[in-house]
Design a protein around this motif. Structure first.
Motif, PDB file in Angstrom:
ATOM      1  N   GLU A 139       0.849  -1.187   0.000  1.00  0.00           N
ATOM      2  CA  GLU A 139       0.000   0.000   0.000  1.00  0.00           C
ATOM      3  C   GLU A 139       0.884   1.235   0.000  1.00  0.00           C
ATOM      4  O   GLU A 139       1.714   1.415   0.895  1.00  0.00           O
ATOM      5  N   ASP A 140       0.713   2.066  -1.016  1.00  0.00           N
ATOM      6  CA  ASP A 140       1.546   3.260  -1.180  1.00  0.00           C
ATOM      7  C   ASP A 140       3.026   2.910  -1.127  1.00  0.00           C
ATOM      8  O   ASP A 140       3.845   3.643  -0.549  1.00  0.00           O
ATOM      9  N   GLY A 141       3.352   1.776  -1.715  1.00  0.00           N
ATOM     10  CA  GLY A 141       4.738   1.363  -1.799  1.00  0.00           C
ATOM     11  C   GLY A 141       5.291   0.707  -0.549  1.00  0.00           C
ATOM     12  O   GLY A 141       6.456   0.302  -0.534  1.00  0.00           O
ATOM     13  N   MET A 142       4.466   0.569   0.493  1.00  0.00           N
ATOM     14  CA  MET A 142       4.928  -0.001   1.761  1.00  0.00           C
ATOM     15  C   MET A 142       4.341  -1.393   1.958  1.00  0.00           C
ATOM     16  O   MET A 142       3.139  -1.604   1.747  1.00  0.00           O
ATOM     17  N   PRO A 143       5.170  -2.371   2.382  1.00  0.00           N
ATOM     18  CA  PRO A 143       4.646  -3.708   2.676  1.00  0.00           C
ATOM     19  C   PRO A 143       4.018  -3.752   4.065  1.00  0.00           C
ATOM     20  O   PRO A 143       4.697  -3.765   5.087  1.00  0.00           O
ATOM     21  N   LEU A 144       2.684  -3.753   4.120  1.00  0.00           N
ATOM     22  CA  LEU A 144       1.952  -3.781   5.379  1.00  0.00           C
ATOM     23  C   LEU A 144       1.544  -5.214   5.696  1.00  0.00           C
ATOM     24  O   LEU A 144       1.021  -5.932   4.837  1.00  0.00           O
ATOM     25  N   VAL A 145       1.755  -5.623   6.933  1.00  0.00           N
ATOM     26  CA  VAL A 145       1.538  -7.003   7.343  1.00  0.00           C
ATOM     27  C   VAL A 145       0.062  -7.240   7.636  1.00  0.00           C
ATOM     28  O   VAL A 145      -0.581  -6.469   8.360  1.00  0.00           O
ATOM     29  N   ALA A 146      -0.465  -8.334   7.076  1.00  0.00           N
ATOM     30  CA  ALA A 146      -1.832  -8.778   7.358  1.00  0.00           C
ATOM     31  C   ALA A 146      -1.768 -10.054   8.179  1.00  0.00           C
ATOM     32  O   ALA A 146      -0.798 -10.815   8.116  1.00  0.00           O
ATOM     33  N   THR A 147      -2.807 -10.304   8.970  1.00  0.00           N
ATOM     34  CA  THR A 147      -2.823 -11.473   9.851  1.00  0.00           C
ATOM     35  C   THR A 147      -4.143 -12.227   9.704  1.00  0.00           C
ATOM     36  O   THR A 147      -5.067 -11.788   9.023  1.00  0.00           O
ATOM     37  N   HIS A 148      -4.200 -13.390  10.387  1.00  0.00           N
ATOM     38  CA  HIS A 148      -5.426 -14.194  10.485  1.00  0.00           C
ATOM     39  C   HIS A 148      -6.025 -14.493   9.118  1.00  0.00           C
ATOM     40  O   HIS A 148      -7.148 -14.120   8.800  1.00  0.00           O
ATOM     41  N   GLY A 149      -5.220 -15.212   8.307  1.00  0.00           N
ATOM     42  CA  GLY A 149      -5.700 -15.590   6.988  1.00  0.00           C
ATOM     43  C   GLY A 149      -5.892 -14.405   6.072  1.00  0.00           C
ATOM     44  O   GLY A 149      -6.733 -14.453   5.163  1.00  0.00           O
ATOM     45  N   TRP A 150      -5.116 -13.345   6.332  1.00  0.00           N
ATOM     46  CA  TRP A 150      -5.087 -12.148   5.496  1.00  0.00           C
ATOM     47  C   TRP A 150      -6.332 -11.288   5.656  1.00  0.00           C
ATOM     48  O   TRP A 150      -6.535 -10.330   4.915  1.00  0.00           O
ATOM     49  N   ALA A 151      -7.172 -11.631   6.639  1.00  0.00           N
ATOM     50  CA  ALA A 151      -8.425 -10.898   6.812  1.00  0.00           C
ATOM     51  C   ALA A 151      -8.239  -9.621   7.608  1.00  0.00           C
ATOM     52  O   ALA A 151      -9.079  -8.721   7.550  1.00  0.00           O
ATOM     53  N   THR A 152      -7.145  -9.533   8.377  1.00  0.00           N
ATOM     54  CA  THR A 152      -6.962  -8.409   9.290  1.00  0.00           C
ATOM     55  C   THR A 152      -5.656  -7.693   8.982  1.00  0.00           C
ATOM     56  O   THR A 152      -4.609  -8.334   8.841  1.00  0.00           O
ATOM     57  N   GLY A 153      -5.715  -6.378   8.884  1.00  0.00           N
ATOM     58  CA  GLY A 153      -4.509  -5.587   8.715  1.00  0.00           C
ATOM     59  C   GLY A 153      -3.918  -5.246  10.072  1.00  0.00           C
ATOM     60  O   GLY A 153      -4.623  -4.786  10.970  1.00  0.00           O
ATOM     61  N   SER A 154      -2.612  -5.499  10.242  1.00  0.00           N
ATOM     62  CA  SER A 154      -1.982  -5.216  11.534  1.00  0.00           C
ATOM     63  C   SER A 154      -1.644  -3.736  11.701  1.00  0.00           C
ATOM     64  O   SER A 154      -1.430  -3.268  12.824  1.00  0.00           O
TER      65      SER A 154
ATOM     66  N   GLU B 201       1.074  -2.520  10.723  1.00  0.00           N
ATOM     67  CA  GLU B 201       2.523  -2.456  10.875  1.00  0.00           C
ATOM     68  C   GLU B 201       3.217  -2.816   9.571  1.00  0.00           C
ATOM     69  O   GLU B 201       2.721  -3.645   8.795  1.00  0.00           O
ATOM     70  N   THR B 202       4.379  -2.220   9.352  1.00  0.00           N
ATOM     71  CA  THR B 202       5.163  -2.581   8.183  1.00  0.00           C
ATOM     72  C   THR B 202       6.008  -3.807   8.488  1.00  0.00           C
ATOM     73  O   THR B 202       6.247  -4.149   9.651  1.00  0.00           O
ATOM     74  N   LEU B 203       6.478  -4.435   7.442  1.00  0.00           N
ATOM     75  CA  LEU B 203       7.355  -5.594   7.590  1.00  0.00           C
ATOM     76  C   LEU B 203       8.595  -5.227   8.403  1.00  0.00           C
ATOM     77  O   LEU B 203       9.005  -5.984   9.293  1.00  0.00           O
ATOM     78  N   ASP B 204       9.201  -4.095   8.119  1.00  0.00           N
ATOM     79  CA  ASP B 204      10.418  -3.694   8.833  1.00  0.00           C
ATOM     80  C   ASP B 204      10.157  -3.470  10.318  1.00  0.00           C
ATOM     81  O   ASP B 204      11.000  -3.792  11.162  1.00  0.00           O
ATOM     82  N   THR B 205       8.984  -2.944  10.654  1.00  0.00           N
ATOM     83  CA  THR B 205       8.649  -2.712  12.061  1.00  0.00           C
ATOM     84  C   THR B 205       8.557  -4.027  12.818  1.00  0.00           C
ATOM     85  O   THR B 205       9.064  -4.162  13.936  1.00  0.00           O
ATOM     86  N   VAL B 206       7.923  -5.018  12.204  1.00  0.00           N
ATOM     87  CA  VAL B 206       7.795  -6.327  12.855  1.00  0.00           C
ATOM     88  C   VAL B 206       9.160  -6.974  13.009  1.00  0.00           C
ATOM     89  O   VAL B 206       9.502  -7.515  14.069  1.00  0.00           O
ATOM     90  N   LEU B 207       9.984  -6.923  11.973  1.00  0.00           N
ATOM     91  CA  LEU B 207      11.309  -7.532  12.052  1.00  0.00           C
ATOM     92  C   LEU B 207      12.182  -6.862  13.098  1.00  0.00           C
ATOM     93  O   LEU B 207      12.984  -7.520  13.766  1.00  0.00           O
ATOM     94  N   ALA B 208      12.030  -5.559  13.256  1.00  0.00           N
ATOM     95  CA  ALA B 208      12.820  -4.850  14.264  1.00  0.00           C
ATOM     96  C   ALA B 208      12.506  -5.343  15.665  1.00  0.00           C
ATOM     97  O   ALA B 208      13.356  -5.299  16.564  1.00  0.00           O
ATOM     98  N   ARG B 209      11.299  -5.849  15.865  1.00  0.00           N
ATOM     99  CA  ARG B 209      10.888  -6.362  17.167  1.00  0.00           C
ATOM    100  C   ARG B 209      11.419  -7.777  17.412  1.00  0.00           C
ATOM    101  O   ARG B 209      11.432  -8.248  18.552  1.00  0.00           O
TER     102      ARG B 209
ATOM    103  N   ALA C 130      14.553  -5.752  -1.783  1.00  0.00           N
ATOM    104  CA  ALA C 130      14.608  -4.762  -0.704  1.00  0.00           C
ATOM    105  C   ALA C 130      14.763  -5.437   0.649  1.00  0.00           C
ATOM    106  O   ALA C 130      15.510  -4.958   1.517  1.00  0.00           O
ATOM    107  N   ILE C 131      14.082  -6.557   0.856  1.00  0.00           N
ATOM    108  CA  ILE C 131      14.190  -7.276   2.129  1.00  0.00           C
ATOM    109  C   ILE C 131      15.595  -7.820   2.314  1.00  0.00           C
ATOM    110  O   ILE C 131      16.197  -7.698   3.390  1.00  0.00           O
ATOM    111  N   VAL C 132      16.144  -8.429   1.268  1.00  0.00           N
ATOM    112  CA  VAL C 132      17.501  -8.981   1.359  1.00  0.00           C
ATOM    113  C   VAL C 132      18.511  -7.880   1.662  1.00  0.00           C
ATOM    114  O   VAL C 132      19.419  -8.048   2.490  1.00  0.00           O
TER     115      VAL C 132
END
Length: 242
Positions: free
Chosen positions: A134-149, A151-159, A187-189
Motif C-alpha cells: 500500500e503506497d509502496g509499503m509492505p503492510l503485514v496482514a494477519t489471520h488468513g489475510w483478513a486483518t490488517g496489523s 505495521e510494516t514488515l520492517d517494524t515487525v522484524l525490528a521487534r 529490498a528485504i535482502v
C-alpha cells in the motif's frame, strides 16, 4: 537457493487457494504422501506444508498428519497452520519436522513468539509475514489475510532481531501465477542481510526462480505452478540452484 514445493492441506487433501480465499479452492490430490514422494524423486530436499484447517480454526487440525508425513519421507518438512503454543510446536519438532512456521501469533503476542525462539532456537522456527503493498509499503496482514496489523514488515522484524528464517508472501500474487514481487524481495535482502528469506507468491515460470535466486532469496516456496504442471520439480530444483 533451495526449492520448497508446497502442499496446502484441507481435510487431508492437497489443494491450492487463490489469494488465501477458501471459496477459490482447487483440489489436486487426496494423497499428500505420494506428492512428497514425487517431490523427493524430483530432487527436492525440503517441502512446505500448510494445515489450512488449522490456520482457519487457529488451533491444530492436521498436526497428526504432519507427524505421519514427517515419518514417511526423507524431506525436511517445514509446517504451518494452527500453532499457538510451545507444546504444539514441540510435539511436531520432536516427531521429526524440521521447522515450524509462526505467523499471526508473532503479531498478536510477540512475547510468546520470543519465548518460542528462546525454547527451540532460531533454526527451528520460521516467521511468516504476509504483506499487502500500500503506497509502496509492505503492510503485514494477519489471520488468513483478513486483518490488517497496521505495521510494516520492517517494524515487525525490528521487534524480532533473532529471527533467522523469514517467509514473505505478497498476498496480491499468491496463487495468481503473475510472477514474484522481485523489488520487494530485493529490498528485504538488502535491508536484512542476516535473515534467510523465503520468497512466496507468484512463481509461474522457471525464470522466476532464477530471478529470485539472483535477488538473494535463500528459499523459494512454489505451489500452484508445480501442481498445474507448468514445470517439473526437477526443472525447478535446477533453476533454483542457478
Amino acid at each position: 537457493m533451495i526449492l520448497l514445493p508446497a502442499i496446502d492441506l484441507i481435510g487431508g487433501r492437497c489443494v491450492r487457494l487463490a489469494q488465501g480465499d477458501f471459496a477459490r479452492e482447487t483440489n489436486y490430490s487426496d494423497d499428500p504422501a505420494e506428492a512428497l514422494a514425487s517431490f523427493s524423486d524430483g530432487g527436492a530436499v525440503e517441502a512446505h506444508l500448510v494445515d489450512l484447517d488449522g490456520a482457519r480454526a487457529r488451533e491444530p487440525r492436521q498436526h497428526d498428519l504432519f507427524i505421519a508425513l514427517a515419518n514417511s519421507t526423507s524431506l525436511a518438512l517445514q509446517v504451518a497452520g494452527g500453532f499457538r503454543t510451545v507444546d504444539q510446536v514441540r510435539r511436531v519438532l520432536d516427531a521429526g519436522v524440521a521447522r515450524v512456521v509462526i505467523g499471526s501469533l508473532a503479531i498478536d503476542d510477540p512475547d510468546a513468539f520470543v519465548r518460542m525462539i528462546d525454547q527451540f532456537g532460531p533454526d527451528r522456527l520460521t516467521l511468516a509475514l504476509d504483506v499487502r503493498i500500500e503506497d509502496g509499503m509492505p503492510l503485514v496482514a494477519t489471520h488468513g489475510w483478513a486483518t490488517g496489523s497496521g505495521e510494516t514488515l520492517d517494524t515487525v522484524l525490528a521487534r524480532h532481531p533473532s529471527v533467522r528464517h523469514l517467509l514473505v508472501t505478497d498476498i496480491a500474487r499468491d496463487g495468481m501465477l503473475d510472477g514474484p514481487n522481485l523489488p520487494l524481495m530485493k529490498a528485504i535482502v538488502a535491508a536484512h542481510p542476516a535473515v534467510e528469506l523465503q520468497a512466496s507468491g507468484g512463481v509461474a515460470v522457471l525464470d522466476d526462480l532464477a530471478d529470485l535466486a539472483n535477488a538473494g532469496a535463500a528459499r523459494a516456496i512454489v505451489g500452484k505452478a508445480i501442481w498445474e504442471r507448468r514445470f517439473t520439480v526437477a526443472e525447478a530444483v535446477a533453476h533454483a540452484h542457478g
